[in-house]
Design an enzyme around this catalytic site. Structure first.
Site, mmCIF file in Angstrom:
data_model
loop_
_atom_site.group_PDB
_atom_site.id
_atom_site.type_symbol
_atom_site.label_atom_id
_atom_site.label_comp_id
_atom_site.label_asym_id
_atom_site.label_seq_id
_atom_site.Cartn_x
_atom_site.Cartn_y
_atom_site.Cartn_z
ATOM 1 C CG PHE A 1 6.395 -21.267 -13.743
ATOM 2 C CD1 PHE A 1 5.280 -20.344 -13.392
ATOM 3 C CD2 PHE A 1 6.218 -22.663 -13.441
ATOM 4 C CE1 PHE A 1 4.255 -20.790 -12.554
ATOM 5 C CE2 PHE A 1 5.100 -22.995 -12.812
ATOM 6 C CZ PHE A 1 4.084 -22.076 -12.402
ATOM 7 C CG ASN A 2 7.032 -19.590 -8.399
ATOM 8 O OD1 ASN A 2 8.154 -19.748 -8.568
ATOM 9 N ND2 ASN A 2 6.619 -19.887 -7.376
ATOM 10 N N GLY B 1 12.121 -25.448 -7.530
ATOM 11 C CA GLY B 1 11.313 -25.971 -8.475
ATOM 12 C C GLY B 1 10.379 -27.135 -7.681
ATOM 13 C CB SER B 2 8.137 -29.386 -8.986
ATOM 14 O OG SER B 2 8.855 -30.106 -10.083
ATOM 15 C CD GLU C 1 15.469 -23.041 -0.823
ATOM 16 O OE1 GLU C 1 14.058 -22.865 -0.263
ATOM 17 O OE2 GLU C 1 16.102 -22.726 -0.009
ATOM 18 C CB CYS D 1 7.112 -21.952 -3.176
ATOM 19 S SG CYS D 1 8.076 -20.936 -2.399
ATOM 20 C CD GLU E 1 3.414 -26.848 -4.537
ATOM 21 O OE1 GLU E 1 4.076 -27.739 -5.066
ATOM 22 O OE2 GLU E 1 3.746 -25.602 -4.316
HETATM 23 P P1 NAD Z 1 9.521 -27.443 -12.138
HETATM 24 O O1 NAD Z 1 10.445 -28.188 -11.223
HETATM 25 O O2 NAD Z 1 8.850 -28.035 -13.167
HETATM 26 O O3 NAD Z 1 10.888 -26.487 -13.042
HETATM 27 C C1 NAD Z 1 11.888 -26.007 -12.395
HETATM 28 C C2 NAD Z 1 13.303 -25.817 -13.190
HETATM 29 O O4 NAD Z 1 13.523 -27.580 -13.390
HETATM 30 C C3 NAD Z 1 13.059 -25.341 -14.781
HETATM 31 O O5 NAD Z 1 14.056 -24.596 -14.860
HETATM 32 C C4 NAD Z 1 12.747 -26.680 -15.606
HETATM 33 O O6 NAD Z 1 13.461 -26.251 -16.743
HETATM 34 C C5 NAD Z 1 13.721 -27.520 -14.604
HETATM 35 N N1 NAD Z 1 13.250 -28.799 -15.288
HETATM 36 C C6 NAD Z 1 12.010 -29.381 -15.281
HETATM 37 N N2 NAD Z 1 12.184 -30.580 -15.596
HETATM 38 C C7 NAD Z 1 13.376 -31.180 -15.362
HETATM 39 C C8 NAD Z 1 13.983 -32.553 -15.525
HETATM 40 N N3 NAD Z 1 13.255 -33.546 -15.753
HETATM 41 N N4 NAD Z 1 15.295 -32.392 -15.492
HETATM 42 C C9 NAD Z 1 15.877 -31.232 -15.098
HETATM 43 N N5 NAD Z 1 15.556 -30.284 -15.274
HETATM 44 C C10 NAD Z 1 14.219 -30.012 -15.091
HETATM 45 O O7 NAD Z 1 9.125 -26.072 -11.207
HETATM 46 P P2 NAD Z 1 8.205 -25.132 -11.863
HETATM 47 O O8 NAD Z 1 6.784 -25.499 -12.322
HETATM 48 O O9 NAD Z 1 8.620 -24.050 -12.628
HETATM 49 O O10 NAD Z 1 7.878 -24.190 -10.255
HETATM 50 C C11 NAD Z 1 6.699 -24.669 -9.375
HETATM 51 C C12 NAD Z 1 7.149 -25.462 -8.284
HETATM 52 O O11 NAD Z 1 8.263 -25.018 -7.784
HETATM 53 C C13 NAD Z 1 6.332 -25.457 -7.290
HETATM 54 O O12 NAD Z 1 6.289 -26.969 -6.719
HETATM 55 C C14 NAD Z 1 6.558 -24.774 -6.298
HETATM 56 O O13 NAD Z 1 6.221 -25.074 -4.792
HETATM 57 C C15 NAD Z 1 8.377 -24.824 -6.196
HETATM 58 N N6 NAD Z 1 8.843 -23.503 -5.856
HETATM 59 C C16 NAD Z 1 9.657 -23.662 -4.678
HETATM 60 C C17 NAD Z 1 10.376 -22.451 -3.964
HETATM 61 C C18 NAD Z 1 10.883 -22.442 -2.916
HETATM 62 O O14 NAD Z 1 11.540 -21.540 -2.684
HETATM 63 N N7 NAD Z 1 10.764 -23.352 -2.007
HETATM 64 C C19 NAD Z 1 9.835 -21.194 -4.792
HETATM 65 C C20 NAD Z 1 9.176 -21.177 -5.926
HETATM 66 C C21 NAD Z 1 8.631 -22.306 -6.579
#
Ligand code: NAD
Length: 448
Positions: A111-112, A185-186, A207, A241, A325
């Protein structure tokens, strides 16, 4: 989803996505579509995250436009079949590396930076000649809608398609036999993706996130350090991130540095109107639990999803704010006496996505950069390592698997098919049976 997957497979097998002309044209189309829809993208980013036009343009739109230009400039040379050296004993043979698309890829976004973080990998996937399914974040619905609209209007769905939805949709997508999954994502969700992908041996790029340390030693240039940390931390309300998660400052300069930090904050943000908001009430509640009022030296007013930048001093690893984090506008400050202490503690922690070192002491910098393992970082800066397409970006250990940006994006969505080409004009029988003593003697001379 299955129907789309099948029709994308059919389209992929037509070989159309593989030509340079096709890839180049699709990048052109994407660029024009982003430009044409720029105002709507900015509006959507404002609605979902209250992003200012300036921040949104720099980090989401301008970033993407510049990236497409870079890919178009280099694509031809990256796609070339490369002739490489061949050992002299492989007589009359040439050796080659031919990048080929992985095939059908899935991109899942957070989302960020909801626009940039699906479009940047998409650029790599297009450049490498793949078909793509995109699952943007459900927490930024306006941005996800505009992404879907742009993709639908610009590309045939047999080539690129956006699938919207939450966890259930993701779970269904993860049942499909993609050739690569690119997830941002996370760390927790990254583990789920990795596990699902492993069942089908699908390669992944993860990532992820983590707590990125920012070390400030007593030789640092205080004013510049404060500016660059405040910028990197409060950009996007700390929802970056690679934001500095916390500061480790040397005790001898703690007070002086904290004063400069506070001055800089009020210079940068005379009011907080232009600041990005936290994405959801749920995240606001999560962040509230991290604040220890006794340690706050700045900020703390919370109105709906807007959190005034918070600085906490004299924080220790036992505090709530240091357990995970932060991913929000809270900046804890810890102190150290000697660099040795910092190194020992960081060796006990997960390898972070980013590390920042502010110092003018070359020895100290060298020590931290050679002894601490982390994904990417900067000396006397924050965030800027992501801007340079010549350096790959990605985490290590719990902060991620794989790298992208620039050529690394092309490579991550390509398979480097390698082969030798052996002339048929001469065919010495040395390696063929029957294996005589003479042949054995000769082979031992060669293979040593
Ligand atoms: P998130 O992991 O909650 O969600 C990311 C994606 O995963 C979403 O599209 C969501 O629909 C999907 N998702 C969520 N739960 C799921 C499940 N149980 N099974 C399958 N898919 C699922 O992450 P967020 O809250 O959107 O983003 C924040 C996190 O992302 C932070 O930890 C941040 O550090 C990380 N991030 C990393 C980078 C990078 O480039 N390394 C960039 C941006 C954000």
């Amino acid at each position: 989803m299955e129907a789309t997957f099948t029709s994308q497979r059919k389209f992929y097998l037509t070989q159309e996505t593989k030509t340079l002309v096709f890839r180049y044209q699709q990048l052109d189309k994407l660029k024009s579509a982003v430009k044409q829809n720029q105002d709507d993208i900015l509006k959507a980013l404002y609605k979902d995250l209250h992003k200012s036009t300036f921040e949104a343009y720099v980090t989401e739109i301008g970033y993407i436009l510049k990236s497409i230009t870079f890919f178009q400039k280099h694509l031809k040379s990256w796609m070339k079949i490369k002739k490489v050296k061949t050992p002299s004993f492989q007589l009359f043979t040439t050796s080659h590396i031919q990048p080929e698309p992985k095939g059908q890829v899935l991109i899942i976004g957070p989302f960020n930076y909801p626009f940039q973080l699906v479009i940047e990998p998409l650029i790599g996937a297009i450049a490498a000649g793949n078909t793509v399914m995109i699952k943007p974040s459900e927490f930024t619905p306006n941005v996800s809608n505009i992404i879907e609209k742009i993709i639908k209007e610009t590309f045939d769905e047999n080539y690129i398609k956006v699938i919207q939805g939450g966890i259930e949709v993701n779970q269904a997508l993860l049942e499909l036999p993609f050739n690569h999954i690119f997830f941002t994502g996370s760390t927790n969700v990254g583990q789920i993706i990795y596990e699902k992908a492993a069942k089908k041996l699908i390669p992944v790029t993860l990532e992820l996130g983590g707590k990125s340390p920012t070390i400030v030693d007593e030789t640092a240039h205080l004013k510049v350090t404060a500016r660059r940390i405040i910028y990197g931390k409060f950009l996007n309300a700390g929802q970056t991130c690679i934001a500095p998660d916390y500061i480790y400052v040397q005790t001898s300069i703690q007070k002086a540095f904290e004063n400069v930090l506070l001055e800089t904050l009020s210079e940068f943000y005379p009011d907080y109107e232009s600041m990005t908001h936290v994405v959801s009430d749920q995240h606001v509640e999560r962040l509230k639990k991290l604040i220890d009022k006794k340690k706050v030296i700045h900020g703390g007013n919370i109105t709906d999803r807007h959190i005034e930048p918070i600085i906490m001093s004299n924080v220790t690893w036992e505090d709530n704010v240091m357990q995970n984090e932060i991913f929000g506008p809270i900046l804890p400050i810890l102190t150290f006496e000697t660099l040795e202490e910092v190194i020992q503690i960081l060796h006990e922690k997960d390898q972070p996505l980013a590390l920042y070192m502010f110092s003018t002491n070359k020895k100290n910098i060298k020590r931290i950069f050679s002894e601490i393992s982390f994904g990417n970082g900067a000396i006397n800066d924050t965030i800027m390592q992501v801007v340079n397409p010549h350096i790959p970006f990605g985490g290590i250990g719990s902060s991620g698997i794989g790298q992208y940006h620039g050529k690394a994006s092309f490579e991550v969505f390509s398979h480097m098919k390698s082969y030798v080409n052996h002339s048929v004009k001469i065919d010495p029988p040395i390696a063929y049976p029957p294996y005589t003593k003479k042949k054995e003697k000769l082979i031992k001379k060669i293979l040593k």
